[in-house]
Write an enzyme that holds these catalytic residues in place. Structure first.
Site, mmCIF file in Angstrom:
data_model
loop_
_atom_site.group_PDB
_atom_site.id
_atom_site.type_symbol
_atom_site.label_atom_id
_atom_site.label_comp_id
_atom_site.label_asym_id
_atom_site.label_seq_id
_atom_site.Cartn_x
_atom_site.Cartn_y
_atom_site.Cartn_z
ATOM 1 C CG ASP A 103 3.715 -9.245 11.990
ATOM 2 O OD1 ASP A 103 4.646 -9.542 11.266
ATOM 3 O OD2 ASP A 103 3.582 -9.498 13.363
ATOM 4 C CE1 TYR A 141 13.169 -3.210 11.814
ATOM 5 C CE2 TYR A 141 14.219 -4.905 12.246
ATOM 6 C CZ TYR A 141 13.063 -4.382 12.045
ATOM 7 O OH TYR A 141 11.909 -5.038 12.382
ATOM 8 C CE LYS A 200 3.656 10.023 9.695
ATOM 9 N NZ LYS A 200 2.031 10.143 9.445
ATOM 10 C CG ASP A 218 -0.493 8.005 9.112
ATOM 11 O OD1 ASP A 218 -0.049 7.867 7.679
ATOM 12 O OD2 ASP A 218 -0.660 9.215 9.592
ATOM 13 C CG ASP A 268 8.638 -5.800 11.442
ATOM 14 O OD1 ASP A 268 8.631 -7.242 11.123
ATOM 15 O OD2 ASP A 268 8.589 -5.414 12.299
HETATM 16 C C1 IPM Z 1 10.504 -10.443 11.058
HETATM 17 C C2 IPM Z 1 10.764 -10.265 12.557
HETATM 18 C C3 IPM Z 1 12.013 -9.805 12.806
HETATM 19 C C4 IPM Z 1 12.401 -8.292 12.158
HETATM 20 C C5 IPM Z 1 12.676 -9.709 14.222
HETATM 21 C C6 IPM Z 1 12.430 -10.778 15.053
HETATM 22 C C7 IPM Z 1 13.921 -8.977 14.590
HETATM 23 O O1 IPM Z 1 9.892 -9.374 13.105
HETATM 24 O O2 IPM Z 1 11.162 -11.062 10.448
HETATM 25 O O3 IPM Z 1 9.462 -9.830 10.707
HETATM 26 O O4 IPM Z 1 11.670 -7.405 12.830
HETATM 27 O O5 IPM Z 1 12.710 -8.404 11.207
HETATM 28 MN MN MN Z 2 8.158 -9.033 11.953
#
Ligand code: IPM
Ligand code: MN
Length: 327
Positions: A224, A113, A163, A196, A220
């Site tokens: 999820d 990022y 990676k 991966d 990130d």
């Molecule tokens: C998170 C979100 C954010 C990130 C987005 C919304 C920019 O996905 O906090 O996980 O990628 O950091």
């Molecule tokens: Mn996220």
């Protein structure tokens, strides 16, 4: 809920609310006022609701609020715990409650990022986009140390997401620094996995992981995935921490703003509530934080009150009331 706990544990909180949102962006052209960060600077903690709405480009809403807060306040640790609770069915067959208890330690201030880069020749056949990933010795070292220390306080296992077989500069650098910091934490057993293969193992054998340290983007994605394995992204909490406490830390659910169900009062509040537990823990009220996580475990194990994402019919308010009653 926090006020109930404050009365029990002898603290009180005062709140300031800010209407910094996509609606504000559409109205005033900015997610927060120009002195927004200064307004937050002297607070003890920040609670952030999920942000994003159709009509406002995601990069405008996020780089206008969430990401400047993370960076300006040096919240370089993004802590993302997840558990498979009793009473929730993981979509992963054979995953038994209690066995999966993972903390993803995501680097939160640099990495993939990055604002460094640009776009050239837009709209032409020579169009190009360049996005630089930035990894610094200081940045990787501090996230590694944080993750190793956390692993030492938990089950003593750490996995580093890498990676370095495909990304030939930054990832071998990351691996080298993780190995360097490991030497200072002989009490932690550690390994590294390419992202991966690691993603596959999160699904095939999530119980094997304790603390997982990862770069900004890998962390990130993994958080999820871990939340999905635990049954719902609606549960997952996060803490954006400035461990030095020079600046306020920020607490937010991992889930997004879910515009498809916005305003219906049916979202799962657990991601936000668990985030509040991380907040009061950070503020020094560990016993109160444990009351929250115990109540979360209890409501899921002992009642069938569930929001829709978990197959129930309870509204956000009904679920929250039930949790407060349990507390
Ligand atoms: C998170 C979100 C954010 C990130 C987005 C919304 C920019 O996905 O906090 O996980 O990628 O950091
Ligand atoms: Mn996220």
């Amino acid at each position: 809920m926090l006020d109930v706990l404050g009365r029990r544990h002898g603290f009180s909180l005062s709140y300031t609310s800010y209407d910094w949102s996509c609606e504000r962006y559409l109205r005033e052209g900015a997610m927060m006022p120009a002195d927004g960060l200064d307004q937050l600077r002297d607070k003890d903690a920040i609670v952030l609701g999920a942000v994003g709405y159709p009509g406002v480009p995601d990069h405008a809403s996020l780089w206008g609020l969430l990401i400047p807060i993370r960076r300006s306040f040096r919240q370089y640790v993004n802590l993302r715990p997840i558990r498979v609770f009793e009473g929730i069915e993981s979509p992963v067959r054979g995953t038994r409650p209690g066995e999966v208890d993972i903390v993803v330690v995501r680097e939160n201030a640099e990495g993939e990022y990055s604002e460094i880069g640009g776009r050239l020749n837009q709209g032409t056949s020579e169009e190009l986009a360049i996005q630089e990933a930035v990894f610094t010795r200081a940045g990787v070292t501090r996230i590694a140390d944080y993750a190793f220390s956390l692993a030492a306080r938990r089950r003593g296992r750490l996995t580093s997401a890498t990676k370095s077989n495909g990304i030939i500069h930054t990832m071998p650098f990351w691996d080298g620094l993780i190995a360097e910091r490991a030497a200072g934490h002989p009490d932690v057993t550690w390994d590294q996995e390419h992202i991966d293969a690691l993603a596959a193992k999160f699904v095939l054998d999530p119980a094997r992981f304790d603390v997982v340290v990862a770069s900004n983007l890998f962390g990130d994605i993994l958080s999820d995935l871990a939340a999905a394995v635990a049954g719902s992204i609606g549960i997952a909490p996060s803490a954006n921490l400035n461990p030095e406490r020079d600046f306020p830390s920020m607490f937010e659910p991992v889930h997004g703003s879910a515009p498809d169900i916005a305003g219906q009062g049916i979202a799962n509040p657990l991601g936000a509530i668990w985030s509040a537990a991380l907040m009061i823990d950070h503020l020094g009220h560990g016993a109160a934080a444990k009351d929250i996580t115990d109540a979360i475990a209890a409501i899921l194990a002992k009642s069938d009150t569930r929001t829709r994402d978990l197959g129930g019919t309870a509204t956000t308010a009904e679920f929250t009331d039930k949790l407060i009653e349990l507390l």
